[in-house]
Design an enzyme around this catalytic site. Structure first.
Site, PDB file in Angstrom:
ATOM      1  N   CYS A 105       0.828  -1.206   0.000  1.00 44.37           N
ATOM      2  CA  CYS A 105       0.000   0.000   0.000  1.00 44.37           C
ATOM      3  C   CYS A 105       0.865   1.260   0.000  1.00 44.37           C
ATOM      4  O   CYS A 105       0.391   2.334  -0.340  1.00 44.37           O
ATOM      5  CB  CYS A 105      -0.917  -0.012   1.213  1.00 44.37           C
ATOM      6  SG  CYS A 105       0.010  -0.263   2.718  1.00 44.37           S
ATOM      7  N   GLU A 141      -4.363   2.544  -8.143  1.00 41.18           N
ATOM      8  CA  GLU A 141      -3.284   1.774  -7.526  1.00 41.18           C
ATOM      9  C   GLU A 141      -2.829   0.691  -8.515  1.00 41.18           C
ATOM     10  O   GLU A 141      -3.632  -0.128  -8.946  1.00 41.18           O
ATOM     11  CB  GLU A 141      -3.860   1.110  -6.268  1.00 41.18           C
ATOM     12  CG  GLU A 141      -2.995   1.222  -5.070  1.00 41.18           C
ATOM     13  CD  GLU A 141      -3.643   0.562  -3.842  1.00 41.18           C
ATOM     14  OE1 GLU A 141      -4.778   0.095  -3.882  1.00 41.18           O
ATOM     15  OE2 GLU A 141      -2.961   0.560  -2.806  1.00 41.18           O
TER      16      GLU A 141
HETATM   17  P1  NAP Z   1      -9.439  -6.319  -0.318  1.00 46.43           P
HETATM   18  O1  NAP Z   1      -9.991  -6.933  -1.531  1.00 46.43           O
HETATM   19  O2  NAP Z   1     -10.087  -5.125   0.230  1.00 46.43           O
HETATM   20  O3  NAP Z   1      -9.381  -7.481   0.761  1.00 46.43           O
HETATM   21  C1  NAP Z   1      -8.911  -7.268   2.069  1.00 46.43           C
HETATM   22  C2  NAP Z   1      -9.653  -8.165   3.034  1.00 46.43           C
HETATM   23  O4  NAP Z   1     -11.030  -7.803   3.024  1.00 46.43           O
HETATM   24  C3  NAP Z   1      -9.590  -9.651   2.682  1.00 46.43           C
HETATM   25  O5  NAP Z   1      -9.536 -10.395   3.873  1.00 46.43           O
HETATM   26  C4  NAP Z   1     -10.912  -9.877   1.989  1.00 46.43           C
HETATM   27  O6  NAP Z   1     -11.382 -11.200   2.071  1.00 46.43           O
HETATM   28  C5  NAP Z   1     -11.801  -8.956   2.795  1.00 46.43           C
HETATM   29  N1  NAP Z   1     -13.056  -8.596   2.135  1.00 46.43           N
HETATM   30  C6  NAP Z   1     -13.317  -8.495   0.810  1.00 46.43           C
HETATM   31  N2  NAP Z   1     -14.611  -8.167   0.614  1.00 46.43           N
HETATM   32  C7  NAP Z   1     -15.182  -8.076   1.841  1.00 46.43           C
HETATM   33  C8  NAP Z   1     -16.486  -7.783   2.319  1.00 46.43           C
HETATM   34  N3  NAP Z   1     -17.489  -7.528   1.481  1.00 46.43           N
HETATM   35  N4  NAP Z   1     -16.701  -7.775   3.646  1.00 46.43           N
HETATM   36  C9  NAP Z   1     -15.716  -8.057   4.506  1.00 46.43           C
HETATM   37  N5  NAP Z   1     -14.452  -8.332   4.123  1.00 46.43           N
HETATM   38  C10 NAP Z   1     -14.182  -8.337   2.810  1.00 46.43           C
HETATM   39  O7  NAP Z   1      -7.933  -5.914  -0.500  1.00 46.43           O
HETATM   40  P2  NAP Z   1      -6.729  -6.787  -1.042  1.00 46.43           P
HETATM   41  O8  NAP Z   1      -6.810  -6.814  -2.523  1.00 46.43           O
HETATM   42  O9  NAP Z   1      -6.645  -8.083  -0.327  1.00 46.43           O
HETATM   43  O10 NAP Z   1      -5.482  -5.941  -0.533  1.00 46.43           O
HETATM   44  C11 NAP Z   1      -4.930  -4.930  -1.256  1.00 46.43           C
HETATM   45  C12 NAP Z   1      -5.400  -3.584  -0.756  1.00 46.43           C
HETATM   46  O11 NAP Z   1      -5.045  -3.419   0.605  1.00 46.43           O
HETATM   47  C13 NAP Z   1      -4.713  -2.453  -1.476  1.00 46.43           C
HETATM   48  O12 NAP Z   1      -5.647  -1.455  -1.784  1.00 46.43           O
HETATM   49  C14 NAP Z   1      -3.692  -1.948  -0.471  1.00 46.43           C
HETATM   50  O13 NAP Z   1      -3.304  -0.621  -0.667  1.00 46.43           O
HETATM   51  C15 NAP Z   1      -4.417  -2.158   0.802  1.00 46.43           C
HETATM   52  N6  NAP Z   1      -3.477  -2.215   1.931  1.00 46.43           N
HETATM   53  C16 NAP Z   1      -3.440  -1.168   2.805  1.00 46.43           C
HETATM   54  C17 NAP Z   1      -2.546  -1.170   3.868  1.00 46.43           C
HETATM   55  C18 NAP Z   1      -2.482  -0.033   4.824  1.00 46.43           C
HETATM   56  O14 NAP Z   1      -1.889  -0.208   5.885  1.00 46.43           O
HETATM   57  N7  NAP Z   1      -3.048   1.112   4.534  1.00 46.43           N
HETATM   58  C19 NAP Z   1      -1.692  -2.263   4.043  1.00 46.43           C
HETATM   59  C20 NAP Z   1      -1.748  -3.317   3.133  1.00 46.43           C
HETATM   60  C21 NAP Z   1      -2.663  -3.271   2.085  1.00 46.43           C
HETATM   61  P3  NAP Z   1     -11.250 -12.231   0.834  1.00 46.43           P
HETATM   62  O15 NAP Z   1      -9.800 -12.353   0.563  1.00 46.43           O
HETATM   63  O16 NAP Z   1     -11.831 -13.482   1.371  1.00 46.43           O
HETATM   64  O17 NAP Z   1     -12.002 -11.642  -0.315  1.00 46.43           O
END
Ligand code: NAP
Length: 481
Positions: free
Chosen positions: A287, A384
């Site tokens: 991120c 992103e």
């Molecule tokens: P994501 O799609 O938002 O998923 C993150 C988590 O949320 C996963 O455990 C996912 O579960 C869950 N999730 C998805 N849909 C959901 C819903 N409707 N209700 C509840 N939970 C739900 O993000 P990602 O693609 O895994 O991660 C990448 C993103 O994270 C990027 O945008 C990155 O910038 C951000 N990030 C931010 C930080 C920070 O500290 N600011 C750190 C790391 C990453 P499932 O996998 O089961 O779908």
């Protein structure tokens, strides 16, 4: 010390390893090879409710422990993480793909977060406010918010959870964690470690499975006081809306669109090594990874040349092979998104200096890519990238660079390189970001606050501020004295 068996295919609820209530499970694959590593329970609403009930039942006894007792258990957890650092790193690389050295570093960071918050547990101070009345004393104390629902992403499957388990348990909260579907094992391993550390049953629960159902329960249950989420801004907004009904406390670590500014007066060598670190770690899937490089006109060509030489030397391959610096992307849809963004940049006049195509190392690999003459017409100026692609924009003046850097709804991390002290202060104050690296491309540490402005989030993780998100402030007026 006998080594623990860390690979678990069951949920960890109330100190027990249990299958999903439905009996269903899903497969977990190695993104570098496509090999199926194993399965994890496909839990749903019933499993989430069971875990919430366990966390809720465990809360009174956990909060009643002294801070020193909680700190000692967290210290044991820290020691166990370090004692299993190699095994945890291997597991992480297999399910996530990052190079083993990075995985080892991440596990080390997880231990560091747990230790930091073990120490912070003993420093949750209150206040005595000078009273405006002679017969009253005004006390402020802090107490744990209660049961916390923690949802974490796949890009740092170990440390993103450590950042939540650490402060939650230190504060006296209990927790229900839901890791990302691609990377459940690094999370489930915390159950094994917590058990071995002697953390009481129900204090930490881990449920894998259907994100919508588990997220739905966590955000709607009246037994859950707080949600701590790390992931995309889109899902963060959804959880904020869902949690509004029961007025959940919310911590949100969301997406970023990090700019990296290089001024004419920068130390070129430092800027190049900072640029490589801030772009290509975890194959660009962090991120805080640079999304946009802005280089001043006077140094543009020489930066491009040196940066290209450094990127050419990066070794792409299976993360478990010695010497690999860039692993695969997490899955085929991540690869398709990167391909789309590069295609769009090409159509809008981007000059591919290097890469711009898939890498031969395997199906999910993308070649480290540099795109010169980037412009705001390209989607990657706003979205992103989450891949090893570096677009290089050109700028003339400091004001122009600051305006471009701030022209985004995100505000997590940013970087800039200059040797002018006045500019270092001026620009760091003008950038609307929660984290600023000045002549520094790797900024994450457990002792400093991590979090974003604008749509990048709410709250901070790590540092002495990190525990505050898990505490309620209570004011007691003691009258009739
Ligand atoms: P994501 O799609 O938002 O998923 C993150 C988590 O949320 C996963 O455990 C996912 O579960 C869950 N999730 C998805 N849909 C959901 C819903 N409707 N209700 C509840 N939970 C739900 O993000 P990602 O693609 O895994 O991660 C990448 C993103 O994270 C990027 O945008 C990155 O910038 C951000 N990030 C931010 C930080 C920070 O500290 N600011 C750190 C790391 C990453 P499932 O996998 O089961 O779908």
């Amino acid at each position: 010390m006998t080594k623990l068996d860390l690979l678990r295919s069951a949920n960890f609820i109330n100190g027990e390893w249990v299958p999903a209530a439905s009996g269903a499970s899903f497969e977990v694959t190695n993104p570098a090879t496509g090999e199926i590593i194993g399965t994890a329970p496909n839990g749903g609403a019933a499993d989430a409710r069971r875990a919430i009930d366990a966390a809720s039942a465990a809360f009174p006894a956990w909060r009643a422990k002294t801070a020193a007792e909680r700190a000692n258990l967290l210290r044991r957890l820290h020691d166990l993480i370090l004692a299993h650092q190699d095994e945890l790193a291997l597991l992480l690389t297999r399910e996530q793909g990052k190079p083993l050295a990075e995985a080892k570093g991440e596990v080390g960071m997880s231990a560091a977060y747990i230790l930091w918050f073990a120490e912070e547990a003993r420093r949750v101070y209150g206040d005595i406010i000078p009273s405006p009345w002679p017969d009253r004393r005004l006390l402020v104390t802090k107490q744990p918010v209660g049961v916390v629902g923690a949802i974490t992403p796949w890009n740092f499957p170990s440390s993103m959870l450590a950042r939540k388990i650490g402060p939650a348990l230190a504060a006296g909260c209990t927790i229900v964690a839901k890791p990302a579907a691609q990377t459940p094992y690094s999370a489930l391993a915390y159950g094994v470690l917590a058990e071995a550390a002697g953390i009481p049953k129900g204090v930490l629960n881990i449920v894998t499975g259907d994100a919508k159902q588990i997220g739905g329960e966590l955000t709607s249950s009246s037994k859950v006081a707080k949600i701590s989420f790390t992931g995309s801004t889109a899902v963060g907004k959804l959880l904020l809306r869902q949690g509004a009904e029961t007025v959940k406390k919310m911590s949100m670590e969301l997406g970023g669109n990090a700019p990296f500014l290089i001024f004419d007066d920068a130390d070129l060598e430092r800027a190049v090594s900072g640029a490589v670190a801030a772009k290509f770690r975890n194959a660009g899937q962090t991120c805080v990874c640079t999304n946009r490089f802005y280089v001043q006109a006077g140094i543009y060509d020489s930066f491009l040349e040196e940066f290209d030489a450094a990127v050419a030397a990066l070794r792409v391959g299976n993360g478990s092979e010695e010497g690999t610096q860039i692993g695969p992307l997490i899955d085929s849809s991540a690869l398709a998104k990167v391909e789309d963004l590069v295609g769009d940049a090409r159509e809008h006049g981007g000059r591919i200096v290097r890469g711009g195509e898939r890498h031969t190392a395997g199906e999910n690999f993308y070649a480290p890519t540099i795109i010169a003459e980037a412009s705001t017409r390209m989607r990657l100026a706003r979205e992103e990238i989450f891949g090893p692609v570096a677009p290089i924009f050109r700028f003339d003046t400091e004001d122009e660079a600051i305006a471009a850097a701030n022209n985004t709804e995100y505000g997590l991390a940013c970087y800039f390189y200059t040797q002018d002290l006045a500019r270092a202060f001026r620009v760091s104050e003008a950038l609307d970001y929660g984290i600023v690296g000045v002549n520094d491309g790797l900024v994450t540490t457990e002792v400093a606050p991590f979090g974003g402005f604008k749509e990048s989030g709410v709250g901070r993780e790590g540092s002495r501020y990190g525990i505050e998100d898990y505490l309620e402030i209570k004011y007691v007026s003691l009258g009739g004295l």
